[in-house]
Scaffold this motif. Structure first.
Motif, PDB file in Angstrom:
ATOM      1  N   TYR A 196      48.735 106.132  57.530  1.00  0.00           N
ATOM      2  CA  TYR A 196      49.515 105.735  56.355  1.00  0.00           C
ATOM      3  C   TYR A 196      50.505 106.842  56.009  1.00  0.00           C
ATOM      4  O   TYR A 196      50.102 107.962  55.725  1.00  0.00           O
ATOM      5  N   ASP A 211      51.149  91.431  47.546  1.00  0.00           N
ATOM      6  CA  ASP A 211      50.624  91.816  48.855  1.00  0.00           C
ATOM      7  C   ASP A 211      51.440  91.202  49.984  1.00  0.00           C
ATOM      8  O   ASP A 211      51.986  90.111  49.865  1.00  0.00           O
ATOM      9  N   ASP A 248      60.918  96.337  49.003  1.00  0.00           N
ATOM     10  CA  ASP A 248      59.972  96.882  49.973  1.00  0.00           C
ATOM     11  C   ASP A 248      59.846  96.037  51.231  1.00  0.00           C
ATOM     12  O   ASP A 248      59.236  96.488  52.211  1.00  0.00           O
ATOM     13  N   ASP A 286      47.665 100.734  52.717  1.00  0.00           N
ATOM     14  CA  ASP A 286      47.800 101.501  51.477  1.00  0.00           C
ATOM     15  C   ASP A 286      46.409 101.905  50.990  1.00  0.00           C
ATOM     16  O   ASP A 286      45.774 101.211  50.204  1.00  0.00           O
ATOM     17  N   THR A 341      50.144  96.204  52.728  1.00  0.00           N
ATOM     18  CA  THR A 341      50.098  96.822  51.409  1.00  0.00           C
ATOM     19  C   THR A 341      49.846  95.753  50.359  1.00  0.00           C
ATOM     20  O   THR A 341      50.293  94.610  50.498  1.00  0.00           O
ATOM     21  N   SER A 342      49.126  96.128  49.313  1.00  0.00           N
ATOM     22  CA  SER A 342      48.780  95.156  48.276  1.00  0.00           C
ATOM     23  C   SER A 342      49.758  95.159  47.115  1.00  0.00           C
ATOM     24  O   SER A 342      49.683  94.293  46.250  1.00  0.00           O
ATOM     25  N   SER A 392      53.948  95.510  46.277  1.00  0.00           N
ATOM     26  CA  SER A 392      55.317  95.656  46.772  1.00  0.00           C
ATOM     27  C   SER A 392      56.266  94.844  45.904  1.00  0.00           C
ATOM     28  O   SER A 392      55.854  93.999  45.116  1.00  0.00           O
ATOM     29  N   GLY A 440      56.693 102.558  52.849  1.00  0.00           N
ATOM     30  CA  GLY A 440      56.641 101.288  53.563  1.00  0.00           C
ATOM     31  C   GLY A 440      57.692 101.160  54.644  1.00  0.00           C
ATOM     32  O   GLY A 440      57.444 100.568  55.699  1.00  0.00           O
TER      33      GLY A 440
END
Length: 260
Positions: A181, A239, A209, A159, A202-203, A205, A185
């Motif tokens: 990217y 994350d 997700d 991300d 990804t940090s 979610s 997701g």
């Protein structure tokens, strides 16, 4: 409770009913609203799909808990014998801006154990699903476990909006083969499932997700955890990383310094 194959057939029927309307709605005037900020979008189609799925689940299984991204009233409970987690349109910005690279996510859990996971790539009409102890499938054909890919040889989805300028992002760009990217997701995860990407990280979610992907991870021997390597729960926020075994440990060595 019915056996998993019976539940699976119902989910296939629901998806086959609602997904064609998503495509047709792309040509109509969308009603677009913002949530937390101007880039956090929700449309009438997100709500339509969620209402449809909630209605079908509630009709078939009235005692089951449902966790959905677009319904504030659908909250997480301590009683989790049967839990459904849904994201009606994962990648809403892509849906609005590109009319591509978005998907529908559904997961079903019993007593916190992932039983069924679904990722429907709408515009390609590809349905990926995983069934506990039965494997993972694309349009009914079994998906083989991806071959191991090293970080140095792998494409990594990250991300970039939240990573740009961080030292760890620079390390990731240097040590991986390259960065990709999609901004969705579920679509990024499909590429990990099929071995096209070595990992997706990804940090930010929510349960919607990642809940489906955790079922795929178990069936295909993929890794999923927090950035620090901690265990990932399907109702977690924050994350997480979804990775090929050959990439996972080297990727964690970078992710542990993500906040620096």
């Amino acid at each position: 409770m019915e056996d998993l194959q019976t539940v699976h057939k119902k989910i296939l029927d629901w998806l086959n009913e609602i997904v064609p309307t998503v495509k047709s709605d792309l040509s109509d005037d969308l009603t677009i609203e913002t949530k937390l900020h101007r880039k956090d979008l929700v449309t009438n189609v997100d709500k339509k799909v969620q209402n449809f799925l909630v209605g079908k689940i509630t009709e078939a299984y009235p005692t089951h808990l449902i966790v959905g991204e677009e319904s504030q009233e659908l909250t997480i409970s301590d009683k989790r014998e049967h839990v459904w987690v849904i994201d009606p349109i994962d990648g809403t910005t892509n849906f609005v801006k590109q009319k591509d690279h978005f998907c529908v996510l559904i997961a079903y859990y019993e007593n916190d154990i992932g039983k069924l996971g679904y990722i429907f790539d709408v515009m390609n009409d590809d349905l990926y699903y995983a069934i506990e102890n039965n494997g993972a499938f694309l349009n009914g054909e079994m998906i083989p476990a991806p071959e191991e890919i090293s970080l140095q040889e792998g494409l990594i989805s990250a991300d970039v909006r939240h990573w740009y300028g961080k030292e760890s992002f620079g390390r990731l760009a240097e040590e991986s083969f390259d960065i990709r990217y999609f901004g969705c997701g579920g679509i990024d995860s499909i590429h990990v499932i099929t071995g096209k990407f070595a990992a997706f990280a990804t940090s930010q979610s929510g349960p919607w997700d990642l809940a489906a992907q955790l079922v795929f991870a178990k069936e295909l021997g993929l890794e999923a955890s927090r950035f620090d390597g901690g265990e990932l729960h399907y109702l977690d926020h924050g994350d997480w990383v979804f990775a090929n075994k050959g990439t996972y440990q080297d990727l964690l060595a970078i992710l542990k310094d993500w906040n620096s």
